[in-house]
Design an enzyme around this catalytic site. Structure first.
Site, mmCIF file in Angstrom:
data_model
loop_
_atom_site.group_PDB
_atom_site.id
_atom_site.type_symbol
_atom_site.label_atom_id
_atom_site.label_comp_id
_atom_site.label_asym_id
_atom_site.label_seq_id
_atom_site.Cartn_x
_atom_site.Cartn_y
_atom_site.Cartn_z
ATOM 1 C CG HIS A 239 -0.161 0.301 2.555
ATOM 2 N ND1 HIS A 239 0.664 -0.809 3.227
ATOM 3 C CD2 HIS A 239 -0.021 1.221 3.424
ATOM 4 C CE1 HIS A 239 1.301 -0.315 4.323
ATOM 5 N NE2 HIS A 239 1.080 1.039 4.159
ATOM 6 C CG ASP A 241 1.759 5.051 4.647
ATOM 7 O OD1 ASP A 241 1.275 4.243 4.532
ATOM 8 O OD2 ASP A 241 2.729 5.180 5.511
ATOM 9 C CG HIS A 295 5.180 0.885 2.804
ATOM 10 N ND1 HIS A 295 4.705 2.122 1.944
ATOM 11 C CD2 HIS A 295 4.447 0.948 3.989
ATOM 12 C CE1 HIS A 295 3.685 2.824 2.724
ATOM 13 N NE2 HIS A 295 3.778 2.206 4.006
ATOM 14 N NE ARG A 305 8.974 -5.618 11.652
ATOM 15 C CZ ARG A 305 8.048 -4.871 10.928
ATOM 16 N NH1 ARG A 305 6.878 -5.024 10.658
ATOM 17 N NH2 ARG A 305 8.503 -3.494 10.615
#
Ligand code: OGA
Ligand code: NI
Length: 379
Positions: A239, A241, A295, A305
């Site tokens: 996607h 941002d 990203h 994580r």
């Protein structure tokens, strides 16, 4: 797994998601990414190849006031935004202890029992609260939990914290750490914005009004549990941002990847650094000189994580338009003026399935062949 079938339009509720994450030995079908373009590759060659490394910039001049160093950083940041749309910053001035405290609060929040987290349930298509980060048109589930809060223009942090942690002191601790962290990131973001604006050859304060009063600041905690079959799943699908700037902190586990040509480059985890990336709004304000790049987050079978992603945005009613200095015969105006509210209405609802198509709705209508003027649209 019949109980978990999704019809593609409704997302599974986050409660079921967490239950699956906890007990699963095998990846349930709804987490299997069938689209090859979104299948993760776990090779981490980029971690060792210096040519495929996102630049790390040293911001120590912010405290020291060294103008030569500043000029170098301005040039390097501009270059990074033109090529990668991403860079990392070290010596950024935010206390490492505050970062660690905020990570601890995030873990404390994700470790709450599911029914408690569900008190802040985020419905599909809604922005804030606890949920699964899933876009309405998306069929595959993310291997993740997330919690999204807003600080400005009106904060929902204390209200959500009091639902999660009914005991006053515990809720107070969560809210004050998160608020302090976000305020520190906002201050840093204003300085980064000036550096990046200067890198466009503009007065450093040209866009500063966007991050002043009525600005919109939010933070999403992203938590990726270990995954039984990481090569089949995705933590967060590719996607861009929609925002102006994103300032993200990742822990020491790799997972964030940035698209460069046909490769996915892993952003080397550096807990002393923040990752900065250009959002769609900045690409638009820069008249496409800076890139809002695709990203994603991949997952692994070994380690959980955590990332803390702060999104910096202008007031909802502010008009977004490239300044006249950036509109030239070689680089004519690419987008029509619009308000951030107008952009945001579409931003989270639908996942961009074919690259960064969201911003294309805002091209000037007179454009004949939009793809030749906006390289990022073909990512
Ligand atoms: C995001 C994002 C990446 C990560 O939250 O928008 O891109 O590493 N997160 O969690
Ligand atoms: Ni992102």
């Amino acid at each position: 797994m019949a109980a978990f079938v999704s019809d593609g339009n409704s997302t599974i509720n986050a409660g079921l998601l967490a239950a699956i994450l906890k007990d699963s030995k095998q990846l349930p079908e709804m987490f299997i990414e069938s689209d090859q373009n979104h299948r993760p590759s776990l090779e981490s060659a980029s971690l060792e190849d210096p040519d495929l490394d996102i630049p790390v910039l040293d911001l120590s001049f912010l405290a020291a006031g060294n103008s030569t160093q500043r000029a170098e950083v301005v040039a390097a940041a501009a270059k990074a935004c033109q090529t990668w749309g991403f860079f990392q910053i070290q010596n950024h001035g935010i206390d490492q202890k505050l970062i660690v405290q905020c990570e601890e609060e995030a873990h404390r929040m994700f470790q709450l029992p599911l029914d408690v987290k569900e008190r802040c349930h985020r419905a599909p298509g809604a922005t804030f609260g606890y949920g699964a980060n899933t876009w309405i048109n998306q069929k595959v589930m993310h291997w993740a939990e997330s919690f999204h809060m807003q600080l400005n223009p009106t904060s929902n942090i204390r209200e959500m914290a009091s639902k999660l942690f009914p005991e006053g002191s515990s809720s107070q601790q969560f809210s004050s750490v998160v608020e302090e962290y976000m305020i520190a990131v906002e201050n840093l973001a204003s300085q980064v914005l000036e550096i990046l604006t200067e890198g466009l050859g503009l007065e450093p304060s040209c866009f500063s009004q966007y991050l002043r009063r009525e600005r919109m600041t939010s933070m999403r905690f992203n938590f990726y549990p270990p995954c039984p079959e990481p090569s089949l799943a995705i933590g967060l699908r590719a996607h861009t941002d929609p925002h102006l700037l994103t300032i993200l902190h990742q822990d020491s586990v790799p997972g964030l990847q940035v698209q460069m040509g046909d490769k996915w480059i892993t952003v080397k985890p550096r807990p002393d650094c923040f990752v900065v990336n250009i959002g769609d709004l900045f690409q638009i304000l820069s008249n496409t000189r800076y890139k809002s790049v695709l990203h994603r987050a991949i997952v692994n079978s070994e380690s959980r994580r955590l990332s803390l992603a702060c999104f910096l945005n202008p007031p909802l009613n502010s008009t977004v338009v490239a300044p006249p200095e950036l509109i030239t015969p070689e680089c004519p105006q690419v987008y029509r003026p619009f308000t951030w509210l107008e952009y945001l209405k579409n931003a989270y609802l639908y996942h961009p399935t074919a690259g960064n198509e969201r911003h294309e709705r805002f091209f000037l209508k007179t454009m004949v062949d939009v793809h030749t003027v906006a390289p990022s649209s073909v990512h």
